[in-house]
Design a protein around this motif. Structure first.
Motif, mmCIF file in Angstrom:
data_model
loop_
_atom_site.group_PDB
_atom_site.id
_atom_site.type_symbol
_atom_site.label_atom_id
_atom_site.label_comp_id
_atom_site.label_asym_id
_atom_site.label_seq_id
_atom_site.Cartn_x
_atom_site.Cartn_y
_atom_site.Cartn_z
ATOM 1 N N ILE A 1 0.844 -1.200 0.000
ATOM 2 C CA ILE A 1 0.000 0.000 0.000
ATOM 3 C C ILE A 1 0.879 1.249 0.000
ATOM 4 N N CYS A 2 1.894 1.286 0.866
ATOM 5 C CA CYS A 2 2.779 2.453 0.927
ATOM 6 C C CYS A 2 3.509 2.648 -0.401
ATOM 7 N N ALA A 3 4.000 1.575 -1.001
ATOM 8 C CA ALA A 3 4.700 1.691 -2.286
ATOM 9 C C ALA A 3 3.763 2.204 -3.370
ATOM 10 N N SER A 4 2.546 1.690 -3.404
ATOM 11 C CA SER A 4 1.577 2.121 -4.408
ATOM 12 C C SER A 4 1.219 3.587 -4.230
ATOM 13 N N TYR A 5 0.917 3.998 -3.001
ATOM 14 C CA TYR A 5 0.561 5.392 -2.747
ATOM 15 C C TYR A 5 1.741 6.318 -3.028
ATOM 16 N N SER A 6 2.947 5.875 -2.706
ATOM 17 C CA SER A 6 4.131 6.683 -2.993
ATOM 18 C C SER A 6 4.254 6.931 -4.491
ATOM 19 N N GLN A 7 4.038 5.886 -5.267
ATOM 20 C CA GLN A 7 4.169 5.998 -6.719
ATOM 21 C C GLN A 7 3.012 6.776 -7.338
ATOM 22 N N THR A 8 1.782 6.438 -6.961
ATOM 23 C CA THR A 8 0.624 7.051 -7.625
ATOM 24 C C THR A 8 0.255 8.423 -7.084
ATOM 25 N N LEU A 9 0.498 8.664 -5.796
ATOM 26 C CA LEU A 9 0.118 9.933 -5.181
ATOM 27 C C LEU A 9 1.300 10.860 -4.934
ATOM 28 N N GLY A 10 2.510 10.332 -5.093
ATOM 29 C CA GLY A 10 3.694 11.156 -4.901
ATOM 30 C C GLY A 10 3.960 11.543 -3.467
ATOM 31 N N VAL A 11 3.598 10.674 -2.522
ATOM 32 C CA VAL A 11 3.848 10.952 -1.105
ATOM 33 C C VAL A 11 4.983 10.077 -0.588
ATOM 34 N N SER A 12 5.587 10.506 0.493
ATOM 35 C CA SER A 12 6.652 9.738 1.138
ATOM 36 C C SER A 12 6.189 9.294 2.515
ATOM 37 N N PHE A 13 6.411 8.046 2.817
ATOM 38 C CA PHE A 13 6.044 7.494 4.115
ATOM 39 C C PHE A 13 7.270 7.372 4.995
ATOM 40 N N GLY A 14 7.102 7.698 6.261
ATOM 41 C CA GLY A 14 8.180 7.584 7.227
ATOM 42 C C GLY A 14 8.248 6.192 7.821
ATOM 43 N N ASN A 15 9.131 6.049 8.784
ATOM 44 C CA ASN A 15 9.270 4.788 9.512
ATOM 45 C C ASN A 15 8.071 4.578 10.420
ATOM 46 N N PRO A 16 7.839 3.336 10.870
ATOM 47 C CA PRO A 16 6.722 3.067 11.770
ATOM 48 C C PRO A 16 6.786 3.911 13.044
ATOM 49 N N ILE A 17 5.605 4.366 13.494
ATOM 50 C CA ILE A 17 5.487 5.173 14.706
ATOM 51 C C ILE A 17 4.754 4.341 15.756
ATOM 52 N N ALA A 18 5.440 4.009 16.827
ATOM 53 C CA ALA A 18 4.902 3.114 17.853
ATOM 54 C C ALA A 18 3.566 3.593 18.411
ATOM 55 N N GLU A 19 3.466 4.888 18.771
ATOM 56 C CA GLU A 19 2.237 5.372 19.404
ATOM 57 C C GLU A 19 1.044 5.412 18.456
ATOM 58 N N LEU A 20 1.281 5.177 17.160
ATOM 59 C CA LEU A 20 0.183 5.076 16.188
ATOM 60 C C LEU A 20 0.012 3.634 15.722
ATOM 61 N N GLY A 21 0.328 2.702 16.588
ATOM 62 C CA GLY A 21 0.154 1.289 16.284
ATOM 63 C C GLY A 21 1.148 0.760 15.271
ATOM 64 N N GLY A 22 2.266 1.447 15.128
ATOM 65 C CA GLY A 22 3.267 1.028 14.155
ATOM 66 C C GLY A 22 2.977 1.521 12.750
ATOM 67 N N ALA A 23 2.115 2.513 12.636
ATOM 68 C CA ALA A 23 1.744 3.036 11.315
ATOM 69 C C ALA A 23 2.919 3.765 10.676
ATOM 70 N N ARG A 24 3.039 3.579 9.371
ATOM 71 C CA ARG A 24 3.929 4.408 8.554
ATOM 72 C C ARG A 24 3.069 5.572 8.086
ATOM 73 N N THR A 25 3.564 6.788 8.181
ATOM 74 C CA THR A 25 2.729 7.949 7.916
ATOM 75 C C THR A 25 3.272 8.828 6.797
ATOM 76 N N ALA A 26 2.331 9.559 6.191
ATOM 77 C CA ALA A 26 2.636 10.567 5.184
ATOM 78 C C ALA A 26 1.776 11.780 5.493
ATOM 79 N N VAL A 27 2.285 12.956 5.188
ATOM 80 C CA VAL A 27 1.560 14.203 5.441
ATOM 81 C C VAL A 27 0.615 14.490 4.284
ATOM 82 N N LEU A 28 -0.634 14.833 4.624
ATOM 83 C CA LEU A 28 -1.626 15.226 3.629
ATOM 84 C C LEU A 28 -1.524 16.722 3.377
ATOM 85 N N THR A 29 -1.879 17.180 2.186
ATOM 86 C CA THR A 29 -1.814 18.608 1.883
ATOM 87 C C THR A 29 -2.746 19.418 2.769
ATOM 88 N N SER A 30 -3.773 18.787 3.337
ATOM 89 C CA SER A 30 -4.705 19.474 4.232
ATOM 90 C C SER A 30 -4.098 19.749 5.601
#
Length: 118
Positions: free
Chosen positions: A20-49
């Motif tokens: 999912i992260c690879a697909s969104y990175s390619q199709t949406l042009g976003v970058s995902f960070g490393n997993p964040i423990a306090e967010l359940g290990g989620a990899r995150t990207a910043v939305l323009t909003s």
């Protein structure tokens, strides 16, 4: 009540985080960070909003894949009570996410939504 709704956090729960992260990175042009423990290990990207997109694996066997928006609210306890009064089931009551505010999850049948207070 606010006139506009703001999605503060958009959470995708999937067993295939990397794809999912690879697909969104390619199709949406976003970058995902490393997993964040306090967010359940989620990899995150910043939305323009100004919000955040988080992609993570289920945290337990009973958690099914889902896409869950967390709406920014001024008073999370009040929002959860109002949702329950309108027929929602409280899946996760308001809880503190250290350094990030409070979140809660409500369900209208299979439709899951969250609230977030910063």
């Amino acid at each position: 009540m606010k006139e506009a709704i703001q999605v503060h956090y958009l959470e995708i729960v999937t067993s295939d985080v990397e794809r999912i992260c690879a697909s969104y990175s390619q199709t949406l042009g976003v970058s995902f960070g490393n997993p964040i423990a306090e967010l359940g290990g989620a990899r995150t990207a910043v939305l323009t909003s100004g919000g955040t997109l988080g992609v993570r694996e289920p945290m337990h066997d009973a958690e099914l894949p889902t896409t869950r928006p967390y709406y920014l609210v001024e008073d999370i306890e009040k929002s959860v009570i109002e949702a329950e009064r309108s027929g929602a089931e409280i899946a996760v009551p308001p809880m503190v996410i250290p350094g990030r505010g409070k979140c809660a999850i409500v369900m209208f049948g299979v439709v899951q939504s969250g609230f977030w207070q910063i």
